[in-house]
Design a protein around this motif. Structure first.
Motif, PDB file in Angstrom:
ATOM      1  N   VAL A  50      46.368  48.993  50.548  1.00 46.54           N
ATOM      2  CA  VAL A  50      47.520  48.470  49.792  1.00 46.54           C
ATOM      3  C   VAL A  50      48.697  49.208  50.894  1.00 46.54           C
ATOM      4  CG1 VAL A  50      49.147  48.742  48.048  1.00 46.54           C
ATOM      5  CG2 VAL A  50      46.963  48.731  47.626  1.00 46.54           C
ATOM      6  N   GLU A  51      49.645  48.251  51.498  1.00 47.46           N
ATOM      7  CA  GLU A  51      50.668  48.604  52.173  1.00 47.46           C
ATOM      8  C   GLU A  51      52.025  48.179  51.459  1.00 47.46           C
ATOM      9  OE1 GLU A  51      49.936  47.169  56.581  1.00 47.46           O
ATOM     10  OE2 GLU A  51      48.667  45.907  55.241  1.00 47.46           O
ATOM     11  N   ASN A  52      53.110  48.895  52.062  1.00 42.07           N
ATOM     12  CA  ASN A  52      54.559  48.854  51.539  1.00 42.07           C
ATOM     13  C   ASN A  52      55.314  48.454  52.743  1.00 42.07           C
ATOM     14  OD1 ASN A  52      56.371  48.745  50.038  1.00 42.07           O
ATOM     15  ND2 ASN A  52      56.888  50.923  50.042  1.00 42.07           N
ATOM     16  N   ARG A  53      55.670  47.288  52.854  1.00 43.84           N
ATOM     17  CA  ARG A  53      56.425  46.850  54.131  1.00 43.84           C
ATOM     18  C   ARG A  53      57.882  46.334  54.268  1.00 43.84           C
ATOM     19  NH1 ARG A  53      52.485  43.861  57.843  1.00 43.84           N
ATOM     20  NH2 ARG A  53      51.336  45.472  58.544  1.00 43.84           N
ATOM     21  N   PRO A  54      58.653  46.182  53.612  1.00 38.34           N
ATOM     22  CA  PRO A  54      59.020  46.435  52.216  1.00 38.34           C
ATOM     23  C   PRO A  54      58.125  46.284  50.889  1.00 38.34           C
ATOM     24  CG  PRO A  54      60.747  45.429  52.568  1.00 38.34           C
ATOM     25  CD  PRO A  54      59.691  45.319  53.867  1.00 38.34           C
ATOM     26  N   ASP A  55      57.812  44.734  51.004  1.00 39.51           N
ATOM     27  CA  ASP A  55      57.093  43.925  49.998  1.00 39.51           C
ATOM     28  C   ASP A  55      55.856  44.759  50.087  1.00 39.51           C
ATOM     29  OD1 ASP A  55      58.886  42.060  49.182  1.00 39.51           O
ATOM     30  OD2 ASP A  55      58.258  40.770  51.005  1.00 39.51           O
ATOM     31  N   THR A  56      55.057  44.468  48.951  1.00 38.18           N
ATOM     32  CA  THR A  56      53.423  45.225  48.708  1.00 38.18           C
ATOM     33  C   THR A  56      52.573  44.178  49.387  1.00 38.18           C
ATOM     34  OG1 THR A  56      54.546  46.495  46.810  1.00 38.18           O
ATOM     35  CG2 THR A  56      51.838  46.473  47.019  1.00 38.18           C
ATOM     36  N   PHE A  57      51.655  44.700  50.236  1.00 39.17           N
ATOM     37  CA  PHE A  57      50.738  44.022  50.912  1.00 39.17           C
ATOM     38  C   PHE A  57      49.360  44.392  50.086  1.00 39.17           C
ATOM     39  CE2 PHE A  57      54.111  42.409  53.573  1.00 39.17           C
ATOM     40  CZ  PHE A  57      53.671  41.211  53.756  1.00 39.17           C
ATOM     41  N   VAL A  58      48.563  43.629  49.394  1.00 36.55           N
ATOM     42  CA  VAL A  58      47.146  44.043  49.123  1.00 36.55           C
ATOM     43  C   VAL A  58      46.188  43.170  49.891  1.00 36.55           C
ATOM     44  CG1 VAL A  58      45.793  44.327  47.227  1.00 36.55           C
ATOM     45  CG2 VAL A  58      48.050  44.413  46.714  1.00 36.55           C
ATOM     46  N   THR A  59      45.435  44.119  50.799  1.00 32.77           N
ATOM     47  CA  THR A  59      44.345  43.580  51.487  1.00 32.77           C
ATOM     48  C   THR A  59      42.929  43.689  51.017  1.00 32.77           C
ATOM     49  OG1 THR A  59      45.834  44.031  53.529  1.00 32.77           O
ATOM     50  CG2 THR A  59      43.518  43.332  53.843  1.00 32.77           C
ATOM     51  N   LEU A  60      42.165  42.686  50.844  1.00 33.49           N
ATOM     52  CA  LEU A  60      40.710  42.799  50.347  1.00 33.49           C
ATOM     53  C   LEU A  60      39.780  42.975  51.382  1.00 33.49           C
ATOM     54  CD1 LEU A  60      41.058  39.872  47.654  1.00 33.49           C
ATOM     55  CD2 LEU A  60      41.806  42.134  47.354  1.00 33.49           C
ATOM     56  N   THR A  61      38.602  43.366  50.784  1.00 33.70           N
ATOM     57  CA  THR A  61      37.524  43.716  51.867  1.00 33.70           C
ATOM     58  C   THR A  61      37.194  42.478  52.352  1.00 33.70           C
ATOM     59  OG1 THR A  61      35.931  43.388  50.047  1.00 33.70           O
ATOM     60  CG2 THR A  61      36.420  45.782  50.454  1.00 33.70           C
ATOM     61  N   THR A  62      37.487  41.169  52.121  1.00 32.18           N
ATOM     62  CA  THR A  62      37.130  40.035  52.354  1.00 32.18           C
ATOM     63  C   THR A  62      37.966  39.635  53.563  1.00 32.18           C
ATOM     64  OG1 THR A  62      38.476  38.659  50.749  1.00 32.18           O
ATOM     65  CG2 THR A  62      36.355  39.054  50.334  1.00 32.18           C
ATOM     66  N   GLY A  63      39.136  40.474  53.794  1.00 32.03           N
ATOM     67  CA  GLY A  63      40.276  40.030  54.752  1.00 32.03           C
ATOM     68  C   GLY A  63      41.556  39.392  54.051  1.00 32.03           C
ATOM     69  N   GLU A  64      41.277  38.874  52.995  1.00 31.91           N
ATOM     70  CA  GLU A  64      42.291  37.943  52.362  1.00 31.91           C
ATOM     71  C   GLU A  64      43.439  39.241  51.880  1.00 31.91           C
ATOM     72  OE1 GLU A  64      42.694  34.642  48.939  1.00 31.91           O
ATOM     73  OE2 GLU A  64      40.880  35.915  48.901  1.00 31.91           O
ATOM     74  N   ARG A  65      44.705  38.584  51.921  1.00 32.86           N
ATOM     75  CA  ARG A  65      45.776  39.351  51.729  1.00 32.86           C
ATOM     76  C   ARG A  65      46.613  38.682  50.795  1.00 32.86           C
ATOM     77  NH1 ARG A  65      49.100  41.676  56.802  1.00 32.86           N
ATOM     78  NH2 ARG A  65      47.691  43.377  56.667  1.00 32.86           N
ATOM     79  N   PHE A  66      47.208  39.583  49.762  1.00 26.17           N
ATOM     80  CA  PHE A  66      48.301  39.163  48.826  1.00 26.17           C
ATOM     81  C   PHE A  66      49.601  39.910  48.819  1.00 26.17           C
ATOM     82  CE2 PHE A  66      44.096  38.249  47.009  1.00 26.17           C
ATOM     83  CZ  PHE A  66      44.076  37.020  46.598  1.00 26.17           C
ATOM     84  N   ILE A  67      50.641  39.201  48.748  1.00 29.33           N
ATOM     85  CA  ILE A  67      51.837  39.872  48.562  1.00 29.33           C
ATOM     86  C   ILE A  67      52.267  39.887  47.063  1.00 29.33           C
ATOM     87  CG2 ILE A  67      54.537  39.970  49.268  1.00 29.33           C
ATOM     88  CD1 ILE A  67      53.785  38.280  51.627  1.00 29.33           C
ATOM     89  N   VAL A  68      52.425  41.046  46.497  1.00 28.50           N
ATOM     90  CA  VAL A  68      52.613  41.197  45.097  1.00 28.50           C
ATOM     91  C   VAL A  68      54.115  41.754  44.747  1.00 28.50           C
ATOM     92  CG1 VAL A  68      50.360  41.102  44.570  1.00 28.50           C
ATOM     93  CG2 VAL A  68      51.459  43.386  45.051  1.00 28.50           C
ATOM     94  N   ARG A  69      54.714  41.597  43.709  1.00 27.31           N
ATOM     95  CA  ARG A  69      55.789  42.177  43.181  1.00 27.31           C
ATOM     96  C   ARG A  69      55.624  43.462  42.864  1.00 27.31           C
ATOM     97  NH1 ARG A  69      59.103  38.149  39.301  1.00 27.31           N
ATOM     98  NH2 ARG A  69      59.683  36.476  40.763  1.00 27.31           N
ATOM     99  N   GLU A  70      54.427  44.151  42.419  1.00 23.46           N
ATOM    100  CA  GLU A  70      54.355  45.635  41.897  1.00 23.46           C
ATOM    101  C   GLU A  70      54.522  46.427  43.248  1.00 23.46           C
ATOM    102  OE1 GLU A  70      52.504  42.889  39.140  1.00 23.46           O
ATOM    103  OE2 GLU A  70      52.279  42.947  41.088  1.00 23.46           O
ATOM    104  N   SER A  71      54.934  47.401  42.941  1.00 13.29           N
ATOM    105  CA  SER A  71      54.877  48.684  43.746  1.00 13.29           C
ATOM    106  C   SER A  71      53.614  48.945  44.505  1.00 13.29           C
ATOM    107  CB  SER A  71      55.976  49.690  43.507  1.00 13.29           C
ATOM    108  OG  SER A  71      55.164  50.719  42.554  1.00 13.29           O
ATOM    109  N   MET A  72      53.606  49.636  45.653  1.00 14.87           N
ATOM    110  CA  MET A  72      52.197  50.243  46.042  1.00 14.87           C
ATOM    111  C   MET A  72      51.718  51.119  44.886  1.00 14.87           C
ATOM    112  SD  MET A  72      51.447  52.225  49.865  1.00 14.87           S
ATOM    113  CE  MET A  72      52.623  53.503  49.415  1.00 14.87           C
ATOM    114  N   ASP A  73      52.719  52.203  44.354  1.00 14.60           N
ATOM    115  CA  ASP A  73      52.153  52.897  43.540  1.00 14.60           C
ATOM    116  C   ASP A  73      51.415  52.377  42.238  1.00 14.60           C
ATOM    117  OD1 ASP A  73      52.819  55.285  45.133  1.00 14.60           O
ATOM    118  OD2 ASP A  73      54.742  55.509  44.255  1.00 14.60           O
TER     119      ASP A  73
END
Length: 98
Positions: A50-73
């Protein structure tokens, strides 16, 4: 960037009539919200980091990536909560009960 050691592979959920199978499938899911406000359910077992860039990016083991509203924490807390539930809840044995 925060790396989560949650890299177990997904296992098939099996027969649709198996209640313990459905329970384990439900427990492996966490609810998140896409940046556009659409809620979705993510298999927490697939989170690689999970990255904070300032949006939160969630990267999966499959390589797929999502930008979500929830904070990294928040994402990390939900993934950790899932891992804790996985360890604390007993699984149904085929030899128990009815």
């Amino acid at each position: 960037m925060l790396y989560l050691g949650i890299i177990d592979q997904v296992t098939p959920y099996g027969d649709a009539n198996n209640a313990s199978t459905h329970r384990s499938a439900k427990l492996s899911m966490i609810k998140l919200t896409r940046i556009d406000g659409e809620a979705f359910i993510l298999n927490a077992e697939l989170i690689r980091y999970v990255e904070n860039r300032p949006d939160t990016f969630v990267t999966l083991t499959t390589g797929e990536r999502f930008i979500v509203r929830e904070s990294m924490d928040e994402v990390v807390d939900r993934a950790i909560g899932y891992q804790q539930q996985k360890q604390l809840l007993p699984t149904m044995s085929p030899h128990c009960g009815a």
